[in-house]
Motif scaffolding. Structure first.
Motif, PDB file in Angstrom:
ATOM      1  N   GLY A   1       1.553  26.218   3.951  1.00 14.76           N
ATOM      2  CA  GLY A   1       2.616  25.949   4.901  1.00 14.76           C
ATOM      3  C   GLY A   1       3.411  24.702   4.623  1.00 14.76           C
ATOM      4  N   GLU A   2       3.180  24.041   3.493  1.00 14.25           N
ATOM      5  CA  GLU A   2       3.939  22.838   3.162  1.00 14.25           C
ATOM      6  C   GLU A   2       5.315  23.235   2.629  1.00 14.25           C
ATOM      7  OE1 GLU A   2       0.274  20.059   1.579  1.00 14.25           O
ATOM      8  OE2 GLU A   2       0.942  21.762   0.393  1.00 14.25           O
ATOM      9  N   PHE A   3       6.351  22.622   3.170  1.00 13.24           N
ATOM     10  CA  PHE A   3       7.733  22.954   2.819  1.00 13.24           C
ATOM     11  C   PHE A   3       8.115  22.237   1.525  1.00 13.24           C
ATOM     12  CE2 PHE A   3      12.396  21.958   3.784  1.00 13.24           C
ATOM     13  CZ  PHE A   3      12.831  23.142   3.200  1.00 13.24           C
ATOM     14  N   ILE A   4       8.394  23.021   0.470  1.00 13.81           N
ATOM     15  CA  ILE A   4       8.774  22.437  -0.819  1.00 13.81           C
ATOM     16  C   ILE A   4      10.266  22.155  -0.859  1.00 13.81           C
ATOM     17  CG2 ILE A   4       8.869  22.839  -3.312  1.00 13.81           C
ATOM     18  CD1 ILE A   4       6.308  24.471  -3.035  1.00 13.81           C
ATOM     19  N   GLY A   5      11.096  23.133  -0.459  1.00 18.82           N
ATOM     20  CA  GLY A   5      12.531  22.888  -0.454  1.00 18.82           C
ATOM     21  C   GLY A   5      13.335  24.155  -0.319  1.00 18.82           C
ATOM     22  N   THR A   6      14.640  23.980  -0.140  1.00 24.21           N
ATOM     23  CA  THR A   6      15.594  25.085  -0.034  1.00 24.21           C
ATOM     24  C   THR A   6      16.368  25.183  -1.343  1.00 24.21           C
ATOM     25  OG1 THR A   6      15.843  24.736   2.353  1.00 24.21           O
ATOM     26  CG2 THR A   6      17.555  26.016   1.245  1.00 24.21           C
ATOM     27  N   PHE A   7      16.430  26.377  -1.902  1.00 28.85           N
ATOM     28  CA  PHE A   7      17.174  26.573  -3.138  1.00 28.85           C
ATOM     29  C   PHE A   7      18.646  26.239  -2.898  1.00 28.85           C
ATOM     30  CE2 PHE A   7      13.398  29.059  -3.984  1.00 28.85           C
ATOM     31  CZ  PHE A   7      13.146  28.787  -5.322  1.00 28.85           C
TER      32      PHE A   7
END
Length: 461
Positions: A401-407
């Motif tokens: 559930g860790e947010f890496i990023g938005t393309f």
């Protein structure tokens, strides 16, 4: 003020007229496949509303016409319009079309506000599907306006894009060939197309002769060293290309499919049926009637080595009383011990399917109120989850559930460097909406053996 008349009739054509020049129509609009039942002009929105006797509702701009410039097509099944059409009425005050059949349906015209400047968008329009090429280590996303974008999975940066992949029709599904170097897309125009997605070259078009039907899902399969492209959709058939044959067995629109290599294929339909096919012989292997209400449709499915799992809109088959929202997509972890379930509200729930998929382990969210359309995990690098949504974003997460990023964001990330991830900063939509945050577990309750005359309990830290 518009000086415009609109007529429609048994010939299924809509004609626009200048009332001062009655000899010849100023335009002819196509798109309906049944006689026109109702017409309305909304001058404040520059829209034409038309309803045909097959319960199909179309909304278009009278400045452009319908085909191929239709703004909205409301399919009766998707809009829950059933029965014989009796009356229609458009209300400009609430910007809604009322349709009377066996019941009264309200179709609201909602226009999306322009994206806010502080929000990162991967596309300018809703993203309907995405996938990952393990061979090229790239993410491919496809939008409602038929735009295909290619992203570097390691950094989140855009590599390439091309538009008009299916003309003016939305791309509803995608898959890759066995080597991950060719992209196959399915559109609402009823066609499948094979692409070299690094230069936008269309290599082949697969389409059946006759009336076009929306393609809902597609797959690539190799059997006995022969490769096939398959599609399912609203024509209730399983099309197998390039030999252009089809399998028939469903009585309703087929919405999804799942492969179980090397020979089995499972398909799910709008009426809740699941059929398992033998792709070598082309025969029906198994017919599953699920214990669900008649209005329950199969919206997503997947296969494991030892079992098949299917999700229904009312969740009566596997997730009874666990979730109260319609499922839009499911995906398995590589170890096949975790099941990721995305719903129409935007939540992604994680289930431990070793325990028969009955106990949710945790809950993380994509932006609340945004339907999640695609949820690939199988071919991604270990520990990653890829999501796409109608909020125009494609996002990368860890399986915890860790947010890496938005393309498409300005800051690059490295999937091997957690310090470059957006976590613990959540997407802006999640931060501003407390209902989107994961539910915390309640503290343990202690029962004191003591009591006092006032009936009141006190405690000190």
């Amino acid at each position: 003020n518009l000086l415009l008349l609109v007529t429609g009739g048994l010939d299924r054509l809509i004609r626009t007229w200048n009332p001062y020049v009655p000899g010849k129509p100023t335009g002819t609009l196509k798109g309906h496949s049944a006689p026109i039942f109702y017409l309305c002009i909304s001058s404040e929105d520059n829209r034409i509303f038309s309803v045909s006797t097959d319960n199909m509702v179309k909304v278009g701009s009278f400045m452009l016409g319908y085909d191929p410039y239709t703004l909205i097509t409301a399919h009766p099944k998707a809009s829950l319009i059933c029965g014989e059409m009796t009356a229609c009425l458009y209300s400009s005050s609430v910007r809604a079309l009322y349709v009377a059949t066996d019941s009264i349906s309200q179709l609201c015209l909602k226009t999306r506000p322009p994206p806010q400047g502080h929000l990162v968008m991967s596309h300018r329009e809703p993203v309907l599907c995405c996938g990952y090429s393990e061979e090229l280590h790239q993410v491919v996303s496809c939008s409602e306006q038929s735009v295909v974008k290619v992203w570097d999975c390691d950094t989140g940066t855009q590599v390439f894009e091309f538009g008009n992949a299916h003309g003016f029709s939305a791309i509803s599904c995608l898959t890759f060939d066995s080597k991950g170097r060719r992209l196959i897309t399915g559109g609402r125009d009823g066609s499948l197309k094979a692409w070299n997605f690094n230069n936008g070259q269309c290599l082949k078009i697969f389409r059946e002769d006759g009336e076009s039907h929306k393609v809902c899902d597609c797959a690539y399969l190799t059997v006995n060293r022969k490769s096939y492209v398959m599609s399912v959709g609203w024509d209730r058939r399983i099309h197998v290309y390039p030999v252009s044959v089809f399998l028939s067995g469903h009585k309703d629109d087929i919405l999804c499919m799942a492969l179980c290599p090397p020979t089995l294929l499972a398909t799910g339909s709008h009426d809740g049926e699941v059929l398992v096919w033998n792709m070598v012989s082309g025969h029906l292997q198994c017919h599953i009637l699920t214990p669900s209400p008649p209005d329950s449709s199969v919206v997503s499915s997947f296969t494991e080595k030892s079992r098949q799992m299917t999700a229904h809109s009312n969740l009566g088959f596997f997730f009874q009383s666990r979730l109260k929202r319609q499922i839009t997509k499911m995906a398995l972890s590589k170890q096949e011990n975790w099941l990721y379930v995305a719903d129409e509200v935007g939540y992604i729930s994680v289930f431990e399917i070793d325990a028969y998929a009955l106990v949710p382990d945790q809950q993380q969210t994509a932006p609340k109120g945004k339907k999640v359309f695609s949820l690939p995990t199988l071919n991604l690098p270990p520990g990653l989850l890829l999501t796409s949504s109608v909020d125009c974003t494609v996002r990368l997460w860890s399986i915890h559930g860790e947010f890496i990023g938005t393309f498409g964001q300005a800051d690059r990330w490295s999937i091997h460097t957690p310090s470059s991830w957006q976590h613990p900063t959540a997407p802006h939509e999640v931060l501003i909406d407390p209902l989107s945050m994961p539910a915390s577990l309640p503290l343990k309750t202690f029962h004191s053996p003591l009591s006092c005359s006032e009936g009141k309990t006190d405690c000190l830290p």
